[in-house]
Design a protein around this motif. Sequence first.
Motif, PDB file in Angstrom:
ATOM      1  N   TYR A 149       0.830  -1.214   0.000  1.00 56.56           N
ATOM      2  CA  TYR A 149       0.000   0.000   0.000  1.00 56.56           C
ATOM      3  C   TYR A 149       0.860   1.259   0.000  1.00 56.56           C
ATOM      4  O   TYR A 149       1.791   1.397   0.798  1.00 56.56           O
ATOM      5  CB  TYR A 149      -0.925   0.014   1.217  1.00 56.56           C
ATOM      6  N   LEU A 165      -5.778  -6.063   1.643  1.00 56.03           N
ATOM      7  CA  LEU A 165      -6.734  -5.194   0.956  1.00 56.03           C
ATOM      8  C   LEU A 165      -8.022  -5.084   1.768  1.00 56.03           C
ATOM      9  O   LEU A 165      -8.609  -3.995   1.867  1.00 56.03           O
ATOM     10  CB  LEU A 165      -7.014  -5.730  -0.442  1.00 56.03           C
ATOM     11  N   GLU A 193      -0.012   5.344  -0.104  1.00 58.02           N
ATOM     12  CA  GLU A 193      -1.064   6.368  -0.088  1.00 58.02           C
ATOM     13  C   GLU A 193      -0.971   7.316  -1.271  1.00 58.02           C
ATOM     14  O   GLU A 193      -1.978   7.839  -1.754  1.00 58.02           O
ATOM     15  CB  GLU A 193      -0.983   7.150   1.220  1.00 58.02           C
ATOM     16  N   PHE A 212     -10.413   3.735  -1.741  1.00 58.38           N
ATOM     17  CA  PHE A 212      -9.599   3.610  -2.955  1.00 58.38           C
ATOM     18  C   PHE A 212     -10.191   4.385  -4.138  1.00 58.38           C
ATOM     19  O   PHE A 212      -9.930   4.064  -5.292  1.00 58.38           O
ATOM     20  CB  PHE A 212      -9.377   2.139  -3.329  1.00 58.38           C
ATOM     21  N   SER A 261      -9.484  -1.615   3.285  1.00 60.97           N
ATOM     22  CA  SER A 261     -10.812  -1.161   2.865  1.00 60.97           C
ATOM     23  C   SER A 261     -11.647  -0.669   4.041  1.00 60.97           C
ATOM     24  O   SER A 261     -12.677  -0.006   3.849  1.00 60.97           O
ATOM     25  CB  SER A 261     -11.558  -2.283   2.132  1.00 60.97           C
ATOM     26  N   GLY A 265     -12.922   2.243  -6.102  1.00 60.26           N
ATOM     27  CA  GLY A 265     -11.858   2.425  -7.077  1.00 60.26           C
ATOM     28  C   GLY A 265     -12.002   1.485  -8.255  1.00 60.26           C
ATOM     29  O   GLY A 265     -13.098   1.040  -8.599  1.00 60.26           O
ATOM     30  N   GLU A 315      -1.681   3.561  -8.652  1.00 61.29           N
ATOM     31  CA  GLU A 315      -1.851   2.129  -8.873  1.00 61.29           C
ATOM     32  C   GLU A 315      -1.058   1.337  -7.846  1.00 61.29           C
ATOM     33  O   GLU A 315       0.062   1.726  -7.496  1.00 61.29           O
ATOM     34  CB  GLU A 315      -1.379   1.722 -10.272  1.00 61.29           C
ATOM     35  N   PHE A 356     -15.651  -0.289  -1.476  1.00 61.69           N
ATOM     36  CA  PHE A 356     -14.626  -0.096  -2.504  1.00 61.69           C
ATOM     37  C   PHE A 356     -15.175   0.799  -3.607  1.00 61.69           C
ATOM     38  O   PHE A 356     -16.210   0.509  -4.203  1.00 61.69           O
ATOM     39  CB  PHE A 356     -14.204  -1.444  -3.082  1.00 61.69           C
ATOM     40  N   LYS A 368      -8.156   5.369  -7.340  1.00 62.81           N
ATOM     41  CA  LYS A 368      -6.976   4.497  -7.368  1.00 62.81           C
ATOM     42  C   LYS A 368      -7.315   3.165  -8.034  1.00 62.81           C
ATOM     43  O   LYS A 368      -8.480   2.767  -8.102  1.00 62.81           O
ATOM     44  CB  LYS A 368      -6.447   4.268  -5.957  1.00 62.81           C
ATOM     45  N   THR A 369      -6.277   2.480  -8.514  1.00 59.47           N
ATOM     46  CA  THR A 369      -6.441   1.185  -9.173  1.00 59.47           C
ATOM     47  C   THR A 369      -5.667   0.117  -8.417  1.00 59.47           C
ATOM     48  O   THR A 369      -4.481   0.301  -8.117  1.00 59.47           O
ATOM     49  CB  THR A 369      -5.926   1.247 -10.629  1.00 59.47           C
ATOM     50  N   ILE A 370      -6.352  -0.986  -8.119  1.00 60.63           N
ATOM     51  CA  ILE A 370      -5.705  -2.165  -7.537  1.00 60.63           C
ATOM     52  C   ILE A 370      -5.566  -3.205  -8.645  1.00 60.63           C
ATOM     53  O   ILE A 370      -6.556  -3.566  -9.296  1.00 60.63           O
ATOM     54  CB  ILE A 370      -6.528  -2.752  -6.379  1.00 60.63           C
ATOM     55  N   ASN A 403     -10.115   3.054   3.771  1.00 55.92           N
ATOM     56  CA  ASN A 403      -9.854   3.725   2.511  1.00 55.92           C
ATOM     57  C   ASN A 403     -10.777   3.163   1.440  1.00 55.92           C
ATOM     58  O   ASN A 403     -10.830   1.946   1.241  1.00 55.92           O
ATOM     59  CB  ASN A 403      -8.384   3.517   2.120  1.00 55.92           C
TER      60      ASN A 403
END
Length: 218
Positions: A5, A23, A7, A32, A27, A70, A11, A68, A35-37, A30
Amino acid sequence: DISWYDENAAEMVIESREDLYGLYIMSQHNSFKGKTIKLGADIIVNEGNASAWAEKAPENEWIPIDNFRGKFDGVGHTISGLYMNEGENCCTGFFLRALDAEIKNVQFTNCYMRGVNRQGQSIVAALFRGTMDSVYADGILEVHVDDEGDVQAGGLIGLALGESAIKNCWFDGTITTNGRKFGGIIGTNITRTDAKVSIENSLVTGTLNCKNSGNSVV
């Protein structure tokens, strides 16, 4: 493991079971959003055959990723061996809530999930709003409702909560329930009058088992 992670990163890549549980932990704090996981490898949560897990639980129980917002990009990788066997009033799915989210290019295989007395049950996302593209899921989803009421269980999405687009997706698992309102792709959609949920170029080759004593909407 949350060492992946960052911040300040747009990505982030997760590559292991420990990362995946990390993750879930993140969650809680955050969403996300923005952002992209990405998956950097196939991830096995449990070894063995999901068809045996109703009788004997595997080692690791999954806890859904919450809130989530993101992008989740599997990059063609597979997450296998998800297991949930919840008591009353709990949703099932890899995601609990994925709202204004994008999920794409990922396969969920060899999964077992059982929920009781809660609307929004699925293999992928219990509650969803957004875009889902090139997502495959198989596995076993069992949902029991004490009063045989609305269950809203779907192979990919339990309950769609607004403007959403589902395309190039495939469900090849089994859903068994004594409730009403369930389906191969989406269990039920609840939208505003100006919103729509579209399903395009998608496929269901799984099995839907209805075990209630009255009428169902499938």
